[in-house]
Design an enzyme around this catalytic site. Structure first.
Site, PDB file in Angstrom:
ATOM      1  N   ASP A  27      63.650 -27.154  19.614  1.00  0.00           N
ATOM      2  CA  ASP A  27      64.739 -26.733  18.756  1.00  0.00           C
ATOM      3  C   ASP A  27      65.674 -25.853  19.224  1.00  0.00           C
ATOM      4  O   ASP A  27      65.499 -24.756  19.943  1.00  0.00           O
ATOM      5  CB  ASP A  27      64.107 -26.051  17.477  1.00  0.00           C
ATOM      6  N   ASP A 121      70.134 -30.777  16.345  1.00  0.00           N
ATOM      7  CA  ASP A 121      69.641 -29.759  17.361  1.00  0.00           C
ATOM      8  C   ASP A 121      68.175 -29.750  17.507  1.00  0.00           C
ATOM      9  O   ASP A 121      67.703 -28.781  17.798  1.00  0.00           O
ATOM     10  CB  ASP A 121      70.144 -28.579  16.716  1.00  0.00           C
ATOM     11  N   GLU A 122      67.233 -30.535  16.626  1.00  0.00           N
ATOM     12  CA  GLU A 122      66.061 -30.669  17.144  1.00  0.00           C
ATOM     13  C   GLU A 122      65.355 -31.871  17.392  1.00  0.00           C
ATOM     14  O   GLU A 122      66.047 -32.913  16.883  1.00  0.00           O
ATOM     15  CB  GLU A 122      65.259 -30.012  15.966  1.00  0.00           C
TER      16      GLU A 122
END
Length: 418
Positions: A27, A121-122
């Protein structure tokens, strides 16, 4: 954006036991803010709010320096400024975030082909099959962190565990810029003292229902009867929580994810009471949703709308269509019908349209009569014009002179996967 501000961070020492693990959850740390600092180093160390400065928009993200004042994603910017008057407001640059996201995902895929992005983003990584090449899961996690830092210039946090659920919890606890490893044999001990709100998939309402019955930790879930859990959150979630509390999570990393929904919404600079305008705005948003469906070669089986009033009260309505479609007119008509079912005439702050229950286009074929044939041709021509000349070149006649909608904010929110 996570709800943590970095305080209470827990990380593993070098050489931590990773026996029985195979899943990494990676993350990015305050991703949007991190990219803005990457592009403008003078922002480093400042409390940053990513959003529009008009005060009526919402926070897209915030740096950890701002989070320590209580700033959170989806909070009105006006409230965020009251909490952190010294914050620097930075306009979001979504295309730039997508560019950096592609760089990050390429790094993940250089370690293993089993990568499941959850958002820009993860992602989850399954590294079981690449241990001979790269080393143990904990070692791979450290290599991932180093490469993201060295090649992209931003930081990430990684959770390493035997299951997706525990790996995601671990990465959250390691933020920012940390690594937390939970060996398979330590799973139950790791879970036991954690609050129910830390569980992946437990929202505020479910947490309140559990806490109202004295179920505050994952150990409490494990020790509660199934009947009590079912009464608190319903049978489906109750069974799921009982399994997760025991460390049971059979979900594998899925490399091909089907997009669940596509939506657009608009926040107005001034509250709107004009029902005719709001109906037109829903149709305009439906056109945008339909255009994205067509580009992705999807059809929607369900149309949903969201209406937020001036007091932040928010209502949602949905309708299953007789036939799946990617025609904006059909989606817009459904959205307008749902809007008319809302009795409140209070001033409206935001409206949104969402396509749900997506399926590949043409999956059911077209019958002998196609009621949408004319609209399909018109919207196909619009798609061609937009592809050649850009999105600002063509619109419905009723929208001419309205810009992006009378009183609309400069930064409408675009939503892909939910």
């Amino acid at each position: 954006m996570g709800h943590g501000d970095g305080r209470g961070r827990i990380v593993s020492p070098d050489g931590a036991d990773d026996a029985g693990t195979r899943i990494l959850h990676v993350d990015m740390d305050a991703f949007y803010a991190g990219v803005e600092v990457l592009d403008d180093p003078s922002l480093r160390g400042l409390p940053l709010i990513i959003g529009a400065p008009d005060g009526r928009s919402v926070v897209s993200s915030a740096s950890y320096e701002a989070r320590r004042y209580g700033v959170r994603a989806a909070m009105p910017v006006s409230q965020a400024i009251r909490l952190c008057p010294s914050a620097r407001i930075v306009l979001p640059h979504f295309h730039r975030y997508q560019e950096v996201s592609k760089q990050v995902m390429a790094i993940f895929e250089s370690f293993t082909p089993l990568v499941e992005p959850l958002s820009v983003d993860e992602a989850f990584l399954d590294v079981h099959g690449v241990r001979r090449l790269w080393g143990s899961p904990a070692r791979i996690a450290q290599l991932v962190r180093e490469r993201v830092q060295d090649e992209v210039g931003i930081t990430c946090s990684v959770g390493v565990a035997a299951t997706k659920h525990v790996a995601k919890m671990a990465s959250t606890m390691a933020k920012p810029d940390g690594l937390l490893v939970v060996a398979a044999a330590d799973t139950l001990d790791f879970l036991a003292p954690r609050p129910v709100r830390a569980m992946w998939g437990v929202g505020p309402k479910a947490a309140e229902a559990l806490e109202g019955r004295g179920i505050r930790t994952i150990r409490d879930i494990r020790e509660s009867s199934q009947d009590m859990l079912d009464r608190a959150v319903g049978p489906a979630l109750g069974i799921r929580l009982a399994q997760l509390a025991r460390g049971e999570d059979a979900r594998m990393v899925e490399t091909e994810r089907i997009e669940k929904s596509i939506g657009h919404e608009e926040t107005f600079e001034t509250d709107v009471t004009d029902r005719v305008f709001l109906r037109a705005e829903l149709l305009r948003l439906a056109d945008r949703v339909a255009a994205r469906l067509r580009r992705a070669e999807w059809e929607t089986g369900t149309v949903a709308i969201k209406v937020r009033f001036d007091d932040f009260r928010t209502l949602s309505r949905s309708q299953t269509l007789a036939e799946p479609t990617a025609v904006g007119q059909r989606i817009g008509e459904a959205a307008q019908t749902l809007f008319e079912q809302i009795e409140s005439r209070d001033p409206v702050r935001l409206v949104g349209v969402r396509a749900e229950k997506l399926r590949p286009a043409g999956g059911g074929g077209i019958g002998l009569w196609d009621d949408d044939e004319d609209w399909r041709r018109v919207e196909g021509a619009m798609d061609d014009a937009v592809a050649r000349f850009g999105t600002a070149t063509i619109t419905r006649a009723r929208h001419i002179g309205r810009g992006e909608g009378r009183g609309a904010a400069r930064h409408p929110k675009d939503h892909g996967l939910d």
